[in-house]
Design an enzyme around this catalytic site. Structure first.
Site, mmCIF file in Angstrom:
data_model
loop_
_atom_site.group_PDB
_atom_site.id
_atom_site.type_symbol
_atom_site.label_atom_id
_atom_site.label_comp_id
_atom_site.label_asym_id
_atom_site.label_seq_id
_atom_site.Cartn_x
_atom_site.Cartn_y
_atom_site.Cartn_z
ATOM 1 N N LYS A 9 0.855 -1.199 0.000
ATOM 2 C CA LYS A 9 0.000 0.000 0.000
ATOM 3 C C LYS A 9 0.881 1.235 0.000
ATOM 4 C CE LYS A 9 0.806 1.274 4.525
ATOM 5 N NZ LYS A 9 1.636 2.401 4.894
ATOM 6 N N PRO A 96 9.729 -4.428 -0.142
ATOM 7 C CA PRO A 96 10.767 -4.178 0.864
ATOM 8 C C PRO A 96 10.144 -4.086 2.265
ATOM 9 C CG PRO A 96 10.769 -2.448 -0.824
ATOM 10 C CD PRO A 96 9.632 -3.358 -1.142
ATOM 11 N N GLY A 103 4.121 -4.202 3.829
ATOM 12 C CA GLY A 103 4.334 -5.573 3.348
ATOM 13 C C GLY A 103 4.012 -6.654 4.378
ATOM 14 N N GLY A 104 4.569 -6.521 5.571
ATOM 15 C CA GLY A 104 4.338 -7.522 6.616
ATOM 16 C C GLY A 104 2.867 -7.593 7.010
ATOM 17 N N SER A 105 2.215 -6.430 7.073
ATOM 18 C CA SER A 105 0.791 -6.377 7.430
ATOM 19 C C SER A 105 -0.051 -7.037 6.350
ATOM 20 C CB SER A 105 0.334 -4.924 7.574
ATOM 21 O OG SER A 105 1.122 -4.251 8.510
ATOM 22 N N ASP A 138 -2.014 -1.527 10.436
ATOM 23 C CA ASP A 138 -2.312 -1.518 9.000
ATOM 24 C C ASP A 138 -2.990 -2.803 8.525
ATOM 25 O OD1 ASP A 138 -1.155 0.955 8.722
ATOM 26 O OD2 ASP A 138 0.731 0.210 7.872
#
Ligand code: C5P
Length: 282
Positions: A9, A96, A103-105, A138
């Site tokens: 996002k 990244p 990304g992790g969320s 997020d």
């Protein structure tokens, strides 16, 4: 076995409105998913074990499995449901990490939905949202994706039915900005006013330059002060013809919106020393 994608996002405006008593901050933001994606494969297991294999990110690869947000997501869902079957997670990172791109969320939200589908189980929307929020501020956004206005910690979401026609150049200088540090540095001792971000993004469709006047990211001043190199990337995005440029989340990724794919590709050539991608809104 199922194969899913988890999109990144960007924040098209991010205002840190007030500090709350619980240590978090209320924000006013517009989330937009882009088609830069991590790839995830999920496989059911007969035992209760949860495994996670990471590819494409050395730091995440060496991290203890208990700290992996995808594993935490499956554990929470499985505990809530009393589910007996474990999962093998294979995660191919392309977004990244620690970069303000969520990304992790997004991986955690995708794995949550994927696990429920593989188990053929449901969790009511309110509980699912609670689980998502307990994983990170997020994560709720990624359960729905698209474009959405976010308030509170980002979990009160209003979908925005807008088609964003821009081509997005995302540039990451590889500087890791710890989110708690960024929130502290905003020094929000007094509540700030909130802009009508939804109105501004619609206005941008016929007057793209108006976005420069109305959409801000409150993390930019402290992050640019600590890392001038990040601020310079924003200036360079404008120099290379971006209609609008902003830092995403608490950084360190910046994005520029371009009118055409050709212009975004051409601008990308100016950022050879950094990781960069051209993406569309998902
Ligand atoms: O929710 P998440 O794990 O992403 O938050 C990391 C940290 O960022 C929190 O512990 C808090 O210090 C800060 N934060 C905040 N207000 C938010 C989101 C995060 O102060 N809305």
């Amino acid at each position: 076995m199922i194969q899913i994608t988890a999109p990144a996002k960007i924040n098209l405006g991010l205002e840190v409105v007030r500090r709350r008593d619980d240590g978090y901050h209320d924000i006013n933001t517009l989330f937009a998913a882009i088609d830069l994606c991590d790839e995830i494969r999920l496989q059911l297991r007969d035992d209760r074990e949860i495994t996670c294999t990471v590819d494409g990110d050395e730091r995440l690869k060496s991290e203890a499995i208990e700290n992996n947000l995808c594993v935490k997501a499956v554990r929470k869902a499985s505990e809530h449901l009393g589910e007996e079957r474990g999962l093998d997670i294979y995660l191919r990172k392309q977004i990244p990490t620690g970069a303000g791109l969520g990304g992790g969320s997004s991986d955690a939200a995708a794995v949550l939905k994927g696990a429920l589908s593989l188990w053929d189980r449901d969790i009511d929307p309110t509980t699912l949202l609670q689980i998502a929020l307990s994983l990170g501020s997020d994560v709720p956004f990624f359960l729905q994706g698209g474009v959405a206005h976010g308030s509170s910690r980002g979990e009160i979401l209003q979908p925005v039915e807008i088609e964003l026609p821009y081509h997005c150049l995302v540039v990451n200088p590889g500087i890791h900005i710890p989110t708690p540090w960024a929130y502290r540095e905003v020094k929000r001792t007094v509540e700030r006013g909130e802009s009508d971000l939804v109105a501004h993004i619609w206005e941008g469709l016929h007057d793209p330059l108006s976005m420069r006047r109305h959409l801000v990211n409150d993390f930019e001043p402290p992050v640019f002060a600590a890392y001038p190199e990040i601020g310079e990337i924003k200036e360079r995005l404008y120099h290379h013809g971006a209609l609008f440029a902003l830092m995403s989340g608490s950084g360190s990724t910046l994005f520029g919106l371009f009118e055409t794919r050709e212009r975004a590709d051409k601008a990308q050539e100016g950022f050879g020393e950094y990781w960069s991608r051209v993406a569309r809104f998902a």
